[in-house]
Design a protein around this motif. Structure first.
Motif, PDB file in Angstrom:
ATOM      1  N   ARG A   8       0.862  -1.185   0.000  1.00 44.67           N
ATOM      2  CA  ARG A   8       0.000   0.000   0.000  1.00 44.67           C
ATOM      3  C   ARG A   8       0.894   1.228   0.000  1.00 44.67           C
ATOM      4  NH1 ARG A   8      -4.765  -0.940   4.224  1.00 44.67           N
ATOM      5  NH2 ARG A   8      -5.585   0.844   3.094  1.00 44.67           N
ATOM      6  N   ARG A   9       0.357   2.329  -0.427  1.00 39.68           N
ATOM      7  CA  ARG A   9       1.124   3.574  -0.554  1.00 39.68           C
ATOM      8  C   ARG A   9       0.647   4.570   0.492  1.00 39.68           C
ATOM      9  NH1 ARG A   9       0.141   7.953  -4.693  1.00 39.68           N
ATOM     10  NH2 ARG A   9       2.057   9.143  -4.670  1.00 39.68           N
ATOM     11  N   LEU A  10       1.604   5.234   1.123  1.00 37.53           N
ATOM     12  CA  LEU A  10       1.319   6.260   2.117  1.00 37.53           C
ATOM     13  C   LEU A  10       2.159   7.479   1.775  1.00 37.53           C
ATOM     14  CD1 LEU A  10       0.091   7.113   4.910  1.00 37.53           C
ATOM     15  CD2 LEU A  10       2.186   6.204   5.923  1.00 37.53           C
ATOM     16  N   VAL A  11       1.515   8.629   1.598  1.00 37.12           N
ATOM     17  CA  VAL A  11       2.224   9.870   1.312  1.00 37.12           C
ATOM     18  C   VAL A  11       1.956  10.839   2.462  1.00 37.12           C
ATOM     19  CG1 VAL A  11       2.539  11.790  -0.294  1.00 37.12           C
ATOM     20  CG2 VAL A  11       1.978   9.511  -1.175  1.00 37.12           C
ATOM     21  N   LEU A  12       3.033  11.297   3.104  1.00 39.81           N
ATOM     22  CA  LEU A  12       2.908  12.230   4.213  1.00 39.81           C
ATOM     23  C   LEU A  12       2.712  13.649   3.684  1.00 39.81           C
ATOM     24  CD1 LEU A  12       5.696  10.824   6.553  1.00 39.81           C
ATOM     25  CD2 LEU A  12       3.279  10.201   6.437  1.00 39.81           C
ATOM     26  N   ALA A  13       2.329  14.555   4.560  1.00 44.26           N
ATOM     27  CA  ALA A  13       2.029  15.930   4.167  1.00 44.26           C
ATOM     28  C   ALA A  13       3.210  16.617   3.481  1.00 44.26           C
ATOM     29  CB  ALA A  13       1.601  16.741   5.393  1.00 44.26           C
ATOM     30  N   ASP A  14       4.441  16.249   3.844  1.00 46.28           N
ATOM     31  CA  ASP A  14       5.620  16.877   3.236  1.00 46.28           C
ATOM     32  C   ASP A  14       6.034  16.206   1.926  1.00 46.28           C
ATOM     33  OD1 ASP A  14       6.782  14.493   4.025  1.00 46.28           O
ATOM     34  OD2 ASP A  14       8.273  15.409   5.334  1.00 46.28           O
ATOM     35  N   GLY A  15       5.242  15.241   1.470  1.00 51.85           N
ATOM     36  CA  GLY A  15       5.532  14.564   0.210  1.00 51.85           C
ATOM     37  C   GLY A  15       6.352  13.299   0.352  1.00 51.85           C
ATOM     38  N   GLY A  67      -3.120  -1.933  27.827  1.00 53.83           N
ATOM     39  CA  GLY A  67      -4.370  -1.592  27.161  1.00 53.83           C
ATOM     40  C   GLY A  67      -4.202  -0.793  25.885  1.00 53.83           C
ATOM     41  N   ASN A  68      -2.968  -0.538  25.462  1.00 55.61           N
ATOM     42  CA  ASN A  68      -2.730   0.137  24.190  1.00 55.61           C
ATOM     43  C   ASN A  68      -2.974  -0.869  23.074  1.00 55.61           C
ATOM     44  OD1 ASN A  68      -1.680   2.650  25.305  1.00 55.61           O
ATOM     45  ND2 ASN A  68       0.062   1.409  25.958  1.00 55.61           N
ATOM     46  N   ALA A  69      -3.779  -0.489  22.100  1.00 50.50           N
ATOM     47  CA  ALA A  69      -4.093  -1.406  21.005  1.00 50.50           C
ATOM     48  C   ALA A  69      -4.309  -0.621  19.718  1.00 50.50           C
ATOM     49  CB  ALA A  69      -5.351  -2.208  21.333  1.00 50.50           C
ATOM     50  N   VAL A  70      -3.825  -1.184  18.614  1.00 44.69           N
ATOM     51  CA  VAL A  70      -4.013  -0.582  17.299  1.00 44.69           C
ATOM     52  C   VAL A  70      -4.184  -1.684  16.262  1.00 44.69           C
ATOM     53  CG1 VAL A  70      -2.722   1.546  17.803  1.00 44.69           C
ATOM     54  CG2 VAL A  70      -1.522  -0.433  16.844  1.00 44.69           C
ATOM     55  N   ASN A  71      -4.723  -1.305  15.115  1.00 44.97           N
ATOM     56  CA  ASN A  71      -4.868  -2.205  13.981  1.00 44.97           C
ATOM     57  C   ASN A  71      -3.857  -1.774  12.928  1.00 44.97           C
ATOM     58  OD1 ASN A  71      -5.604  -3.584  11.660  1.00 44.97           O
ATOM     59  ND2 ASN A  71      -7.797  -3.346  12.017  1.00 44.97           N
ATOM     60  N   LEU A  72      -2.880  -2.620  12.640  1.00 43.86           N
ATOM     61  CA  LEU A  72      -1.814  -2.287  11.711  1.00 43.86           C
ATOM     62  C   LEU A  72      -2.284  -2.135  10.268  1.00 43.86           C
ATOM     63  CD1 LEU A  72       1.008  -4.626  13.075  1.00 43.86           C
ATOM     64  CD2 LEU A  72       0.670  -2.184  13.526  1.00 43.86           C
ATOM     65  N   HIS A  73      -3.521  -2.488   9.973  1.00 40.94           N
ATOM     66  CA  HIS A  73      -4.054  -2.342   8.621  1.00 40.94           C
ATOM     67  C   HIS A  73      -4.673  -0.967   8.386  1.00 40.94           C
ATOM     68  CE1 HIS A  73      -3.319  -6.477   7.499  1.00 40.94           C
ATOM     69  NE2 HIS A  73      -3.811  -6.846   8.660  1.00 40.94           N
ATOM     70  N   GLU A  74      -4.786  -0.142   9.417  1.00 39.11           N
ATOM     71  CA  GLU A  74      -5.390   1.186   9.266  1.00 39.11           C
ATOM     72  C   GLU A  74      -4.332   2.198   8.834  1.00 39.11           C
ATOM     73  OE1 GLU A  74      -7.348   2.355  12.855  1.00 39.11           O
ATOM     74  OE2 GLU A  74      -8.700   0.626  12.811  1.00 39.11           O
ATOM     75  N   PRO A  75      -4.582   2.925   7.736  1.00 40.61           N
ATOM     76  CA  PRO A  75      -3.599   3.897   7.258  1.00 40.61           C
ATOM     77  C   PRO A  75      -3.214   4.949   8.301  1.00 40.61           C
ATOM     78  CG  PRO A  75      -5.213   3.478   5.557  1.00 40.61           C
ATOM     79  CD  PRO A  75      -5.699   2.782   6.806  1.00 40.61           C
ATOM     80  N   GLY A  76      -4.133   5.382   9.141  1.00 41.66           N
ATOM     81  CA  GLY A  76      -3.809   6.358  10.177  1.00 41.66           C
ATOM     82  C   GLY A  76      -2.824   5.804  11.190  1.00 41.66           C
ATOM     83  N   VAL A  77      -2.940   4.523  11.492  1.00 40.79           N
ATOM     84  CA  VAL A  77      -2.009   3.863  12.413  1.00 40.79           C
ATOM     85  C   VAL A  77      -0.630   3.781  11.751  1.00 40.79           C
ATOM     86  CG1 VAL A  77      -1.463   1.653  13.526  1.00 40.79           C
ATOM     87  CG2 VAL A  77      -3.787   2.589  13.651  1.00 40.79           C
ATOM     88  N   VAL A  78      -0.606   3.411  10.483  1.00 36.37           N
ATOM     89  CA  VAL A  78       0.664   3.315   9.762  1.00 36.37           C
ATOM     90  C   VAL A  78       1.330   4.686   9.693  1.00 36.37           C
ATOM     91  CG1 VAL A  78       1.745   2.745   7.549  1.00 36.37           C
ATOM     92  CG2 VAL A  78      -0.095   1.309   8.459  1.00 36.37           C
TER      93      VAL A  78
END
Length: 124
Positions: A8-15, A67-78
């Motif tokens: 999957r592709r992730l582009v941050l605000a700075d490019g 109790g910290n939990a995240v889903n590694l498939h969520e783009p916001g988490v990545v």
């Protein structure tokens, strides 16, 4: 890298652009691990969540005993993990995801609160 279709592709605000994938692995008969791999310019950084001291499964869900939990498939988490890795500036290779998880979970909770419309019930 393997087939481009698997990333999957992730582009941050700075490019800054990352390619990423999540997988489940076993090493030398050891415990299960969930692995989030971020590729930048073809160089991998693997954020590894060992199967000890937390709850892990084949689903990409990771949690710790606090109790910290995240889903590694969520783009916001990545994106939150990418931000954490950028601050650390680790050498390519494996990074202990347990050390990053509390900060990422906290940033995701703050983002969820900020995104909630006024008057909506609090998030999980």
């Amino acid at each position: 890298m393997r087939s481009e279709r698997r990333f999957r592709r992730l582009v941050l605000a700075d490019g800054t652009e990352y390619r990423w994938t999540v997988r489940h692995r076993h090493r030398n008969g050891g415990p299960c691990q969930e692995v989030l791999t971020l590729y930048r310019d073809g160089t991998p950084i693997r954020i590894v969540f060992p199967g000890t001291g937390g709850a892990y499964g084949h689903s990409g869900l990771v949690a710790d005993h606090r109790g910290n939990a995240v889903n590694l498939h969520e783009p916001g988490v990545v994106r939150a993990f990418a931000d954490a890795v950028r601050r650390l500036r680790p050498a390519p290779g494996d990074v202990d995801g347990r050390a990053l998880l509390p900060g990422v979970a906290l940033s995701r909770a703050a983002a969820a609160t900020a995104e909630a419309p006024p008057g909506s019930p609090p998030g999980p």
